[in-house]
Design a protein around this motif. Structure first.
Motif: not given
Lengths: 313, 665, 222
Positions: B230-257
């Motif tokens: 999980h270590v990349w998540l708390p680093e990458a999300h704050p680094a990205a612009p907010s809409p991108v964080s939203a997209l990564m957290s909201g949608v991209m993680l779900k592609t793994a599911v």
């Protein structure tokens, strides 16, 4: 008939909740050799507050003013779901036991948010502690409900109550474990000793009271009333799970309701004495012993669950 | 070409790509890129969601595309599972794109036009991941998803920390991709056909099937952020612009599911019951880990990132439960658990996007991400504050919003888990339920902290007085997502009905038909457990309004404003409030063993007392640093090959050639 | 909904209480209370034995009930109380693992024990077979208690409670051990108790404390 029970239950909760609180206070005073306040004291307090002018901090947001209504509404709704007199509640299909726990959590979150709104030191302290108690008590409460629903194969509270009430009297060690756990949760959630002291005037030890410090007049009245309702609701959840006998069910008909009302009063009277006894016999824990206390409650509930699964009893 | 749902979806994905390319036409014109292209992308998203919502009940449909890798045309297929996730993608992306239209500004790292290309290619590749029906197409889409999101994360590439976060993300994403590739390699089962159809047909020995499953869990888990990956998540999300964080957290993680569900329930055929214990156990650990760390964060986007880890944990717990039930032949319960997973994925897409966008609005209005410098924003930014409150309440799992519904479904599934034949399993499962409840209750704690510190109380910095609500497009995005949270919460029965077609099509089973009306959710009619959020909400609103009216009529509505009472203390200032660290203190104390804590406490004699506390991840030190050291040493050992002389390099090539020839001949 | 006869229910309730006691002991820091809990455990054991004896009509169970009463309810607690007073140890120091942690491990142990006992219970033909899991759990929990404590006194209580668990297990699996074995075990416990009593005084003489970490200094220095 069902609607009559429903309305009666909500009204009874609204009216009897401050009375129950007054009864607990009276018993406690007797046990501690103090002269007891009148049974009606909580009503007088609430009435007096309603007449006062509300003073609100100048930087309070609308959330602060909304919260008392939401908390009060949640407690009234909870009273409508819990089968305290009858199990045929048209309203109970809206929420089962898990949703009931969720409802109580909603009230807690709103109360904590409102406490943080003005931005005083005590408010956020109270909110933090309340949430700490909450996140430990909630799993314990759900485990308690899980045991009861394992026995009765449903999570609908009236159905649990009915199924537990009509069976032949049996010993359920699992229920005994969970009853103890439930009592501990009740004490913690309702800001009673040993977790919190409702009579304290020392802000640093407060949990529940610290959140209400900025409230006044009708908002405070609603919060106080909601707290009384919460205690009443918890007592009724306890009755529904552990001493469900005597509530009016589909089988008993209208006569059952007539019988159920005095029985509820009797149960409440006994519960009040018990609560006062516990509060008198125990000392308040340091805030950081509270997690241990609740962990024990949780453990007991889980043990109940395991015992149920292994012994089938 | 005939217009079917599948071709429509492909067209819309292509349209996204075209919009992205169009951004390059005038890359620096903010008006053109942001105000025109992003809203167009949002409309595409709405169309995609609509198509997916309609086609979820349709029969699967497949197509061989006329292009692809040389000699290997891409296969695509849409079925109920992919439709469910396409709906999630389209609906969440619509809200995020609307918000992004107002949010992106020039002068923040990458030029707007280029950002627009990356953003829309990211969306399109996520869509293609969901539609791919062979391993090649899937991997190509998967890798382009990773790459585009890497570029999006490193938008502000001039800041070294952000470059570092992006690198870590890319590294773990590739570790995962290798595992996924290996998993596909195992699943083709000797046929050397890498279409998903061949994998469905392959009969794997049970040992190899388990290997494929575990590889898939590892690979997709790396993308999803399972502990310890999980270590990349708390680093990458704050680094990205907010809409991108939203997209990564909201949608991209779900592609793994989605990937795990596709492999487990579709490609592998019949999963064994014990497999489920792996995602179940890891999921529970992840959920606890995520939420406990979320409670002690002081950066609002890191806090949300950890909360995403928690939710991923809950999703994997649900998957594990579904596999256990499925393996034990309990079709109804397996379907219930799987529906809970799908529902929660959908919910999380909405609520987490909403929260990330809310933090984005705060970030733009104040320039602050640190919770210690925020506060009191509900009075300056009422729109953002009230809409974020919806998201915060929803993610805390409070009724009648959407987070509660999926939690309720999952708990119902857990509650009847004791019928599983294996003794150990049926005793451990209730403990699992306890952990899920604990995590959910802690999530409420985290959200009270997040919301209370950011929006309530007094402003902790003077600059916050200048904060204001964002523009109309951003509001539109927030409203869209908040509306999603509310509707998903209020109408659970129709949604569960639609998701039921996913489980039925996967052959997991389906829920029995009840006689309940559409507003009552009753997944298991023989259990009497019902939940009717509409009635619930109506009742609570009724009571609140009635109380308000009655109190006003019977008494009065007079209000005076005064200074806060605060027990008579007069010199109240903003520093007396709980800080984020203070609010996390009980958690830090109770869950001490999770953290590595460095504390600096002043002595009573300090002239300029300083108090600091740094909470870090134990796993970073216990697992990653030794691993990195090991790799470093291995690299050093290999380094002697680097002689610097051409002759030596030629010798290596020669030896390799000879060896290979000897092996082949 | 509850087809079990009443006496089996009663036995189940007793065994559940035994489990609860084991957890109470695990969480208790006061040694005096620990000994009282041990005595209560003896009383529960006595009640269970009597109930079983009445139900099955096996006379040797009455003897073992008498033995339980004499040894476990009266004599051993009395000896322990005396020891506590003479040695002046009333509190155990902070256990090696904190209490909630210990409880959590305890829960996992219970699950493990129940899982372990499942096949045995299916083999056994007694009416009390479902209690075997609890007996195994009590044994393991007592073991856990001995591991996590520092004071020799609490370890002795753990040892005795373990023996109680063993006794209960034998009773629920096969309606008690043969008389001769039972007598032997009782004698063993008695002797162990006496030896340990002497041992305590020796330890204290040597280290001025009953804290067992002093024994760590006895190992060979390298």
């Amino acid at each position: 008939m069902a609607w009559l029970t429903q309305i009666l239950e909500v009204l009874a909760a609204l009216v009897a909740a401050p009375l129950f609180l007054g009864w607990v206070n009276k018993c406690r005073a007797w046990l501690q050799n103090r002269s007891a306040p009148s049974l009606l004291q909580p009503y007088r307090g609430i009435r007096k507050l309603f007449f006062k002018d509300a003073v609100i901090a100048e930087n309070a947001s609308p959330l602060f003013r909304l919260a008392p209504y939401v908390v009060f509404g949640a407690m009234v709704l909870a009273a409508a779901i819990i089968p305290s007199m009858g199990t045929r509640l048209p309203f109970s299909s809206a929420a089962d036991a898990i949703a009931l726990v969720g409802l109580l959590a909603t009230a807690r979150v709103f109360q904590s948010l409102a406490a943080m709104d003005v931005g005083t030191a005590f408010g956020s302290l109270g909110a933090r502690r309340e949430m700490m108690i909450g996140f430990l008590a909630e799993p314990a409460l759900l485990m308690v409900i899980f045991v009861a629903s394992l026995i009765s194969a449903t999570t609908a509270l009236p159905v649990i109550s009915e199924r537990l009430a009509v069976q032949s009297v049996g010993l359920y060690p699992s229920l005994a474990f969970t009853a103890v756990a439930f009592t501990m949760v009740l004490l913690a959630e309702n800001a009673r000793i040993p977790v919190d002291n409702p009579a304290t005037h020392l802000e640093l030890t407060m949990i529940h009271e610290a959140m209400l410090l900025e409230y006044s007049a009708r908002h405070l009245a609603l919060m106080e009333w909601a707290a009384a309702l919460k205690l009443f609701n918890y007592a009724c959840i306890g009755f529904a799970l552990f001493v469900p006998w005597g509530v009016s069910t589909t089988a008993t008909g209208p006569a059952g309701l007539l019988f159920a009302i005095p029985l509820l009063a009797a149960k409440l009277a006994v519960a009040g004495v018990g609560l006062a006894l516990i509060e008198t016999l125990s000392a308040k824990l340091r805030v950081f012993r509270a997690p241990e206390f609740l962990a024990t409650a949780f453990l007991l509930a889980v043990l109940g669950l395991l015992v149920r699964l292994l012994l089938g009893s | 070409m005939i217009l079917t749902p599948l071709t429509l979806c492909l067209l819309l994905l292509a349209l996204w790509a075209v919009i992205g390319v169009a951004g390059l036409a005038r890359p620096t014109s903010l008006r053109y890129v942001a105000r025109t292209l992003y809203p167009l992308g949002a409309l595409c998203g709405i169309a995609l969601a609509a198509v997916a919502a309609v086609s979820i009940t349709w029969a699967p449909e497949r197509l061989v595309l006329p292009f692809g890798l040389p000699d290997l045309p891409f296969h695509v297929r849409s079925d109920a599972l992919s439709s469910a996730f396409l709906f999630l993608l389209g609906a969440a992306a619509a809200g995020i794109s609307f918000f992004g239209a107002g949010y992106f500004r020039s002068g923040e790292g990458t030029a707007p036009g280029l950002l627009c290309l990356q953003y829309h290619l990211f969306l399109a590749s996520m869509g293609f991941v969901l539609l791919a029906d062979d391993a090649y197409g899937f991997m190509v889409a998967w890798e382009s998803m990773a790459l585009t999101s890497y570029f999006l994360v490193t938008t502000q590439h001039r800041i070294p920390e952000i470059r570092r976060a992006g690198f870590l993300y890319l590294l773990i994403a590739h570790l995962g991709a290798i595992a996924i590739l290996l998993s596909f390699g195992v699943m083709q089962g000797g046929s050397w056909q890498f279409t998903f159809d061949a994998m469905r047909a392959a009969q794997l020995p049970s040992g190899w099937a388990a290997v494929a499953f575990l590889l898939a869990i590892f690979g997709f888990g790396a993308k999803a952020g399972l502990v310890p990956l999980h270590v990349w998540l708390p680093e990458a999300h704050p680094a990205a612009p907010s809409p991108v964080s939203a997209l990564m957290s909201g949608v991209m993680l779900k592609t793994a599911v989605y990937g795990v569900l596709r492999v487990t329930f579709d490609l592998l055929g019949e999963p064994a019951s014990w497999w489920g214990l792996v995602p179940l156990g890891i999921g529970l650990l992840t959920a606890m880990y995520g939420v406990v760390f979320a409670a002690v964060q002081t950066d609002m986007k890191r806090l949300l990132a950890y909360s995403s880890i928690e939710n991923i944990g809950i999703l994997f717990t649900g998957i594990g439960l579904a596999v256990v039930f499925h393996g034990a032949g309990m079709a109804v319960l397996a379907a219930l658990a799987l529906i809970a997973v799908l529902y929660h994925a959908l919910n999380h897409a909405f609520m987490k996007s909403l929260l990330f966008l809310g933090t984005g609005a705060v970030l733009h209005a104040t320039g602050e991400r640190n919770l210690g410098r925020l506060g009191g924003l509900i009075r300056r930014m009422p729109w953002v504050a009230w809409l974020t409150l919806v998201g915060a309440l929803a993610i805390s799992g409070l009724p009648p919003l959407n987070g509660f519904v999926s939690e309720w479904l999952l708990l119902q599934a857990f509650l009847f888990a004791h019928r599983v034949p294996q003794t150990f399993v049926n005793m451990l499962l209730p403990l699992g339920a306890a952990v899920v409840v604990l995590a959910a209750a802690l999530a409420a704690y985290v959200m009270v902290k997040f919301y209370g510190v950011v929006f309530l109380g007094q402003p902790r910095e003077a600059a916050l007085a200048r904060a204001h609500d964002p523009g109309a497009l951003e509001k539109l995005g927030l409203v869209w997502l908040a509306l999603g949270c509310v509707l998903l919460g209020l109408l659970p029965a129709p949604v569960v009905g639609l998701l039921g077609s996913v489980t039925a099509q996967l052959g997991v089973g389906s829920l029995p038909q009840g006689a309940s009306p559409w507003w009552v959710l009753e997944p298991l009619p023989d259990r009497d457990a019902t939940y009717a959020p509409l009635v619930f909400l109506a009742a609570i609103v009724l009571v609140v309004v009635l109380t308000f009216q009655l109190v006003g009529r019977m008494f009065h509505r007079r209000v005076r404003r005064g200074a806060p009472w605060d027990c008579g203390f007069v010199r109240l200032d903003a520093r007396m409030q709980d800080t984020a660290e203070g609010f996390g203190q009980p958690i830090r104390r109770i869950f001490q063993s999770f953290f590595a804590i460095e504390r600096e406490q002043p002595t009573p004699f300090d002239r300029a007392p300083r108090y600091s506390i740094v909470v870090t991840d134990r796993l970073w030190r216990a697992l990653y640093l030794p691993l990195a050291g090991l790799v470093q040493r291995a690299a050093d050992a290999v380094a002697w090959l680097q002689q610097g002389r051409i002759a030596a390099y030629l010798l290596y090539s020669f030896v390799t050639l000879v060896t290979l020839l000897a092996l082949v001949l | 909904m509850n087809p079990m006869p009443f006496d089996v229910q009663l036995l189940n309730a007793l065994s559940a209480l035994l489990l609860l006691l084991a957890f109470a002991m695990l969480s208790q820091r006061r040694i005096v209370t620990l000994v009282s809990l041990l005595a209560v455990q003896g009383v529960l054991l006595l009640a269970a034995t009597l109930l079983l004896a009445w139900r099955t009509g096996e006379t040797h169970l009455y003897f073992s009930a008498a033995l339980t009463l004499g040894l476990k309810v009266i004599f051993l607690p009395w000896v322990l109380y005396r020891l506590i007073r003479r040695l002046g140890v009333y509190w155990d120091s902070e256990p090696l693992i904190n209490i909630p942690g210990t409880m959590l491990i305890g829960l996992l142990i219970v699950v493990f024990a129940f899982g372990l006992a499942q096949p045995i219970s299916e083999l056994a033909s007694t009416a009390t077979r479902s209690a075997i899991g609890i007996a195994v759990a009590v044994i393991l929990l007592s073991f856990l208690m001995m591991i996590t404590r520092r004071k020799a006194m609490s370890q002795v209580v753990g040892f005795l409670s373990m023996e109680n668990g063993l006794f209960f297990g034998a009773m629920s699996a096969t309606y008690g051990m043969p008389m001769i074995v039972e007598l032997g075990v009782a004698l063993d416990v008695l002797v162990a108790m006496l030896v340990l009593g002497v041992f305590f005084f020796q330890i204290r003489e040597q280290f001025d404390s009953l804290d067992l970490h002093h024994l760590e200094s006895l190992k060979e220095k390298r």
